[in-house]
Motif scaffolding. Sequence first.
Motif, short mmCIF file in Angstrom:
data_model
loop_
_atom_site.label_atom_id
_atom_site.label_comp_id
_atom_site.label_asym_id
_atom_site.label_seq_id
_atom_site.Cartn_x
_atom_site.Cartn_y
_atom_site.Cartn_z
N VAL A 48 0.86 -1.19 0.00
CA VAL A 48 0.00 0.00 0.00
C VAL A 48 0.89 1.24 0.00
O VAL A 48 1.85 1.31 0.76
CB VAL A 48 -0.91 0.00 1.23
CG1 VAL A 48 -1.69 1.30 1.33
CG2 VAL A 48 -1.86 -1.18 1.19
N SER A 49 0.57 2.19 -0.87
CA SER A 49 1.37 3.42 -0.91
C SER A 49 1.30 4.13 0.44
O SER A 49 0.24 4.22 1.05
CB SER A 49 0.84 4.34 -2.00
OG SER A 49 1.45 5.61 -1.91
N VAL A 69 -1.48 6.58 0.80
CA VAL A 69 -2.79 5.98 1.01
C VAL A 69 -2.93 5.54 2.47
O VAL A 69 -3.98 5.72 3.10
CB VAL A 69 -3.01 4.79 0.06
CG1 VAL A 69 -4.33 4.09 0.33
CG2 VAL A 69 -2.95 5.25 -1.39
N ALA A 70 -1.83 5.02 3.04
CA ALA A 70 -1.84 4.61 4.45
C ALA A 70 -2.17 5.80 5.35
O ALA A 70 -2.95 5.67 6.29
CB ALA A 70 -0.49 4.00 4.82
N VAL A 107 -6.00 6.84 5.00
CA VAL A 107 -7.05 6.06 5.64
C VAL A 107 -7.24 6.47 7.10
O VAL A 107 -8.36 6.46 7.62
CB VAL A 107 -6.80 4.53 5.55
CG1 VAL A 107 -6.79 4.08 4.09
CG2 VAL A 107 -5.54 4.11 6.26
N LEU A 145 -8.39 0.42 6.20
CA LEU A 145 -8.50 0.30 4.74
C LEU A 145 -9.96 0.23 4.31
O LEU A 145 -10.33 0.77 3.27
CB LEU A 145 -7.74 -0.93 4.24
CG LEU A 145 -6.22 -0.82 4.19
CD1 LEU A 145 -5.61 -2.08 3.61
CD2 LEU A 145 -5.78 0.39 3.38
N GLY A 162 3.89 3.16 -5.54
CA GLY A 162 3.43 3.83 -4.33
C GLY A 162 4.40 4.85 -3.77
O GLY A 162 4.06 5.59 -2.85
N ALA A 164 -7.20 7.48 -4.30
CA ALA A 164 -6.54 6.51 -3.43
C ALA A 164 -7.11 5.11 -3.62
O ALA A 164 -6.39 4.12 -3.55
CB ALA A 164 -6.68 6.94 -1.97
N THR A 165 -8.43 5.03 -3.88
CA THR A 165 -9.04 3.72 -4.11
C THR A 165 -8.45 3.07 -5.36
O THR A 165 -8.16 1.87 -5.36
CB THR A 165 -10.56 3.87 -4.26
OG1 THR A 165 -11.06 4.54 -3.11
CG2 THR A 165 -11.23 2.52 -4.39
N LEU A 197 -5.12 1.81 -4.40
CA LEU A 197 -5.20 0.65 -3.52
C LEU A 197 -5.56 -0.60 -4.31
O LEU A 197 -5.00 -1.68 -4.09
CB LEU A 197 -6.23 0.90 -2.42
CG LEU A 197 -6.23 -0.10 -1.27
CD1 LEU A 197 -4.90 -0.08 -0.55
CD2 LEU A 197 -7.35 0.20 -0.29
N SER A 213 -2.56 -1.79 -5.94
CA SER A 213 -1.70 -2.51 -4.99
C SER A 213 -2.18 -3.93 -4.78
O SER A 213 -1.37 -4.87 -4.73
CB SER A 213 -1.67 -1.81 -3.63
OG SER A 213 -1.55 -0.45 -3.75
#
Lengths: 304, 276
Positions: free
Chosen positions: A114-115, A118-119, A122, B30, B208, B247-248, B251, B254
């Motif tokens: 996960v980038s 993005v972490a 969330v 998440l 990422g 972001a989705t 993700l 990923s």
Amino acid sequence: MSGAPQRHHARAGTTEPAGVKWSLIGLALGFVFLFLALPLAAVFTEALRKGGGAFVQALQEPDAWSAIRLTLWVAAVAVPLNLVFGVCAAWAIAKYEFAGKAFLTTLVDLPFSVSPVVAGLVYVLMFGAQGWLGPWLQAHDIKIVFAIPGIILATVFVTFPFIARELIPLMQSQGTEEEQAAMVLGATGLQTFWYVTLPNIRWGLIYGVILCNARAMGEFGAVSVVSGHIRGQTNTMPLHVEILYNEYQSVAAFAVASLLALLALVTLAIKSLMEWQFDRERLASADLPPERPTAASPLNRVTP
Amino acid sequence: MSASRRVLPGFNLTLGYTVFYLSLIVLIPLSALFFKTFTLSWEQFVTAVTSPRVLASYQLTFGAAFLAALVNSVFGLLVAWVLVRYRFPGHKLVDALVDLPFALPTAVAGISLTALLAGNGWVGSLLEPYGINLAFNRNGVVIALIFIGLPFVVRTVQPVLEDAEQELEEAATCLGATRWQTFYHVIFPSIAPALLTGFAMAFARGVGEYGSVIFIAGNMPMVSEITPLIIIGKLEQYDYAGATAVATVMLLASFALLLLINGLQSWQRQRAGALP
């Protein structure tokens, strides 16, 4: 492998002419020098560009100090949390068979892919003013995002798999015979773990901890999203480096960066020492009767 | 294995804690991302993830990560080969240095590469007379991602090369193969799964990556702006819906890469197991 003369004989078929060999070595060394050694050297030369005085002065700034303190705090909380998790996860996954084990192992790896941005995001969505728990947290005057708890959470997320990833293959390769023997001889579960399992996994454990620590202290993307960038309060060392750099305080930025580079060098040095130690122990245990399981070196594997 | 479950204690405790902690730190946060995305209408989502600026960022992010992973596959294989097959002065030092990108904070790598490649830097000043600029444009992104991804390839290929059986190469030589034929037909097929795994890992990490890239990229919209930076930009404008939508997409990419890597790794294990 057999003795020296035979090996010498075999060489003709499995090696390259000297010219090819040294060209390949030269090419590889050139690449490593350009892409790894030069950037590392640049950190220190840029930090000392205006002499030792400017370097020391940059590190004595109160904001630099508070960044260093915060970074140490974050690592001091995040690493033990992931250590406890890593040992638990490795014990459950390596010592037992159960349905969904492969799936669980994949989930443990998930934070690696996960980038970091993005972490961080969330946690903003969970705890931010507009997030799930935002209104409740505001009503109770608890700040998580744009404060230290958020930084710790984001750091825990990105360093989540490090220790578990080191321990799972190591403990799988060691099997359960030694622990079963200890239990049969009357040891309690904790005694078995402490006196049998822990000595067997100690190198993998230490290695996982130092890698986890290096990443925890150096994390940038995830922490950047949740920190809020309040100077002197929620700036970790990497964030402080960014601020100084964007303010064109190059020497100060590289001075703080050089501390992080030193941390990286110490991490690499400890890793190399332990690899050496691990190989020595493996050679020593190879002399023992074959029923003692010998694990392949766990240290030279990929753990981003 | 039910026998060992009876003998060794702690199964419920450790598995329970593992699942609890995993849910708390990873799974629930998440899922917050997905729930937030579902509050958008389909049109809103599509508009957010396909605006020209975002599309340009995908192109750069995935393109640069692919190029960097490709370069790393070639040079990573070379470095792994040299480290496993040859002994030379500084061998141990180089072996230790390969892990530097794992240990060096990405922001430090970013400013250091920028200082090297900028017009007044050690490398940049040498290239500038020839009109080559490696910093503050797309080239810089690729170079930062090469730095970040190198150890993934080296450390996946290295153990496989170490385990490779030299008897096979001897056999090939005895049968009259040249050294190149031996490499191409005997050695390369046995390391190909590992090489592909390393490629995929370097690619996934590159997609990422944020810290090392933003300093060197110049961050010009439509030209050298990576997708993670788009997310940060939207967040700074309090466009939570837009940030969440992009972001989705990241993700999901990923997840797809993680599945691909898992598949490649099991292929690699099968390959290793199938060898005599």
